[in-house]
Scaffold this active site. Sequence first.
Site, PDB file in Angstrom:
ATOM      1  N   SER A 275    -106.598 -59.376 -50.501  1.00  0.00           N
ATOM      2  CA  SER A 275    -107.397 -60.494 -51.002  1.00  0.00           C
ATOM      3  C   SER A 275    -107.236 -61.792 -50.214  1.00  0.00           C
ATOM      4  O   SER A 275    -107.275 -62.882 -50.783  1.00  0.00           O
ATOM      5  CB  SER A 275    -107.126 -60.724 -52.496  1.00  0.00           C
ATOM      6  OG  SER A 275    -107.472 -59.574 -53.240  1.00  0.00           O
TER       7      SER A 275
ATOM      8  N   ASN B 280    -110.859 -54.996 -41.625  1.00  0.00           N
ATOM      9  CA  ASN B 280    -110.897 -53.596 -42.047  1.00  0.00           C
ATOM     10  C   ASN B 280    -112.152 -53.430 -42.907  1.00  0.00           C
ATOM     11  O   ASN B 280    -112.154 -53.799 -44.079  1.00  0.00           O
ATOM     12  CB  ASN B 280    -109.624 -53.285 -42.853  1.00  0.00           C
ATOM     13  CG  ASN B 280    -109.644 -51.878 -43.436  1.00  0.00           C
ATOM     14  OD1 ASN B 280    -110.511 -51.074 -43.117  1.00  0.00           O
ATOM     15  ND2 ASN B 280    -108.677 -51.585 -44.304  1.00  0.00           N
ATOM     16  N   TRP B 281    -113.190 -52.901 -42.286  1.00  0.00           N
ATOM     17  CA  TRP B 281    -114.467 -52.800 -43.006  1.00  0.00           C
ATOM     18  C   TRP B 281    -114.474 -51.668 -44.030  1.00  0.00           C
ATOM     19  O   TRP B 281    -115.411 -51.538 -44.807  1.00  0.00           O
ATOM     20  CB  TRP B 281    -115.623 -52.612 -42.004  1.00  0.00           C
ATOM     21  CG  TRP B 281    -115.985 -53.872 -41.263  1.00  0.00           C
ATOM     22  CD1 TRP B 281    -115.464 -55.126 -41.468  1.00  0.00           C
ATOM     23  CD2 TRP B 281    -116.949 -54.013 -40.209  1.00  0.00           C
ATOM     24  NE1 TRP B 281    -116.043 -56.029 -40.604  1.00  0.00           N
ATOM     25  CE2 TRP B 281    -116.966 -55.375 -39.818  1.00  0.00           C
ATOM     26  CE3 TRP B 281    -117.807 -53.126 -39.550  1.00  0.00           C
ATOM     27  CZ2 TRP B 281    -117.806 -55.852 -38.804  1.00  0.00           C
ATOM     28  CZ3 TRP B 281    -118.630 -53.607 -38.542  1.00  0.00           C
ATOM     29  CH2 TRP B 281    -118.632 -54.953 -38.180  1.00  0.00           C
ATOM     30  N   LYS B 282    -113.447 -50.826 -43.992  1.00  0.00           N
ATOM     31  CA  LYS B 282    -113.373 -49.679 -44.915  1.00  0.00           C
ATOM     32  C   LYS B 282    -114.678 -48.879 -44.858  1.00  0.00           C
ATOM     33  O   LYS B 282    -115.305 -48.830 -43.804  1.00  0.00           O
ATOM     34  CB  LYS B 282    -113.026 -50.163 -46.332  1.00  0.00           C
ATOM     35  CG  LYS B 282    -111.769 -51.047 -46.324  1.00  0.00           C
ATOM     36  CD  LYS B 282    -111.195 -51.270 -47.683  1.00  0.00           C
ATOM     37  CE  LYS B 282    -109.962 -52.171 -47.554  1.00  0.00           C
ATOM     38  NZ  LYS B 282    -109.297 -52.423 -48.830  1.00  0.00           N
TER      39      LYS B 282
ATOM     40  N   GLY C 178    -109.964 -57.149 -45.706  1.00  0.00           N
ATOM     41  CA  GLY C 178    -110.934 -56.180 -46.207  1.00  0.00           C
ATOM     42  C   GLY C 178    -112.226 -56.871 -46.606  1.00  0.00           C
ATOM     43  O   GLY C 178    -113.052 -57.229 -45.765  1.00  0.00           O
ATOM     44  N   GLY C 179    -112.400 -57.088 -47.911  1.00  0.00           N
ATOM     45  CA  GLY C 179    -113.640 -57.647 -48.457  1.00  0.00           C
ATOM     46  C   GLY C 179    -114.192 -58.843 -47.699  1.00  0.00           C
ATOM     47  O   GLY C 179    -115.386 -58.887 -47.376  1.00  0.00           O
TER      48      GLY C 179
ATOM     49  N   GLY D 208    -108.142 -55.845 -52.765  1.00  0.00           N
ATOM     50  CA  GLY D 208    -109.457 -55.750 -53.384  1.00  0.00           C
ATOM     51  C   GLY D 208    -109.486 -56.217 -54.831  1.00  0.00           C
ATOM     52  O   GLY D 208    -110.459 -56.004 -55.547  1.00  0.00           O
TER      53      GLY D 208
ATOM     54  N   GLU E 172     -99.125 -55.090 -47.224  1.00  0.00           N
ATOM     55  CA  GLU E 172    -100.259 -55.143 -48.144  1.00  0.00           C
ATOM     56  C   GLU E 172     -99.815 -54.682 -49.531  1.00  0.00           C
ATOM     57  O   GLU E 172     -99.811 -53.484 -49.820  1.00  0.00           O
ATOM     58  CB  GLU E 172    -101.379 -54.223 -47.644  1.00  0.00           C
ATOM     59  CG  GLU E 172    -101.914 -54.605 -46.276  1.00  0.00           C
ATOM     60  CD  GLU E 172    -103.354 -54.155 -46.107  1.00  0.00           C
ATOM     61  OE1 GLU E 172    -104.188 -55.023 -45.853  1.00  0.00           O
ATOM     62  OE2 GLU E 172    -103.639 -52.957 -46.251  1.00  0.00           O
TER      63      GLU E 172
ATOM     64  N   GLU F  29    -104.745 -47.058 -49.249  1.00  0.00           N
ATOM     65  CA  GLU F  29    -105.810 -46.193 -49.779  1.00  0.00           C
ATOM     66  C   GLU F  29    -105.655 -44.770 -49.238  1.00  0.00           C
ATOM     67  O   GLU F  29    -105.938 -43.794 -49.919  1.00  0.00           O
ATOM     68  CB  GLU F  29    -107.183 -46.793 -49.438  1.00  0.00           C
ATOM     69  CG  GLU F  29    -107.486 -47.985 -50.345  1.00  0.00           C
ATOM     70  CD  GLU F  29    -108.336 -49.069 -49.724  1.00  0.00           C
ATOM     71  OE1 GLU F  29    -109.025 -48.823 -48.719  1.00  0.00           O
ATOM     72  OE2 GLU F  29    -108.304 -50.200 -50.269  1.00  0.00           O
TER      73      GLU F  29
ATOM     74  N   HIS G 259    -102.584 -46.944 -44.364  1.00  0.00           N
ATOM     75  CA  HIS G 259    -103.182 -47.851 -45.345  1.00  0.00           C
ATOM     76  C   HIS G 259    -102.943 -47.284 -46.751  1.00  0.00           C
ATOM     77  O   HIS G 259    -102.972 -46.079 -46.950  1.00  0.00           O
ATOM     78  CB  HIS G 259    -104.682 -48.007 -45.077  1.00  0.00           C
ATOM     79  CG  HIS G 259    -105.284 -49.108 -45.887  1.00  0.00           C
ATOM     80  ND1 HIS G 259    -105.634 -48.937 -47.204  1.00  0.00           N
ATOM     81  CD2 HIS G 259    -105.545 -50.410 -45.591  1.00  0.00           C
ATOM     82  CE1 HIS G 259    -106.099 -50.092 -47.679  1.00  0.00           C
ATOM     83  NE2 HIS G 259    -106.055 -50.997 -46.715  1.00  0.00           N
TER      84      HIS G 259
END
Length: 251
Positions: free
Chosen positions: A213, A11-13, A234-235, A174, A168, A98, A96
């Site tokens: 994470s 998930n590159w956001k 993600g990251g 993150g 999640e 976010e 998600h």
Amino acid sequence: MTERQILVAANWKMNGTLETIRPLMKSIIEGVQGVTTEVAICPPSVFIAELAANLDGSEIKLGAQNVSQLEKGAYTGEISVSMLKDFACQYVIVGHSERRALYAEKDLLVAEKFIAVQASGMVPILCVGELLEEREANDTETVIARQLDAVIELAGIEAFKNAVVAYEPVWAIGTGKTATPEQAQEVHEFIRLRLARHDNQTADIVRILYGGSVNAGNAEQLFKMADIDGGLIGGASLVAEDFLTICKAMR
Ligand code: PGA
């Protein structure tokens, strides 16, 4: 028990520019060759066409981070399922945290998006997870149950045969604070049991990813747990080497 193939989804956001995603994509395409895990990338939507063109012939699946629940029309800024289908997207992340927290997406809207994605022939990756204060108040299971039940009620349990769930915990996203494999497993098992209340077979085949994470150092321990069937990353998915290590982490 069904042998569930591990799925690792990036998930590159809202990260990257053409200049940075091109080499990232190239390294991932080259690096996953021969990997037995299923790999998907969910880039920002403007880059979907770029990835679609480059992933042609690769095993990597393409996904989107969000979609409208509506078919088409005067909805400025929105993207429809048929647009994603045009670029051969196979997965769409829905709900998600976010989107729930920053864009006020409620359970019902998430369920509507889930249905729209499935109706178009794509696979929804339904995200669920509790806030830190909810965990501290011992409300984790109540929150997860509410988020899951909203979708089961609207879409029906059968729909989960062709869906992925991602657990999640919001406090782990993150933040560098990963849930321990045991903490994650406990909730994954709860999710599977919640689905099994409606249908055992569906509960057995649905893949439940962990997200929050995940990194090159902890993926393997997480993926070893009985009910963890991969990760939503993600990251660490923005660094080719780290993401590839995660893709190679085995059960
Ligand atoms: P993270 O994000 O890996 O950066 O914690 C995961 C996610 O939000 O899907």
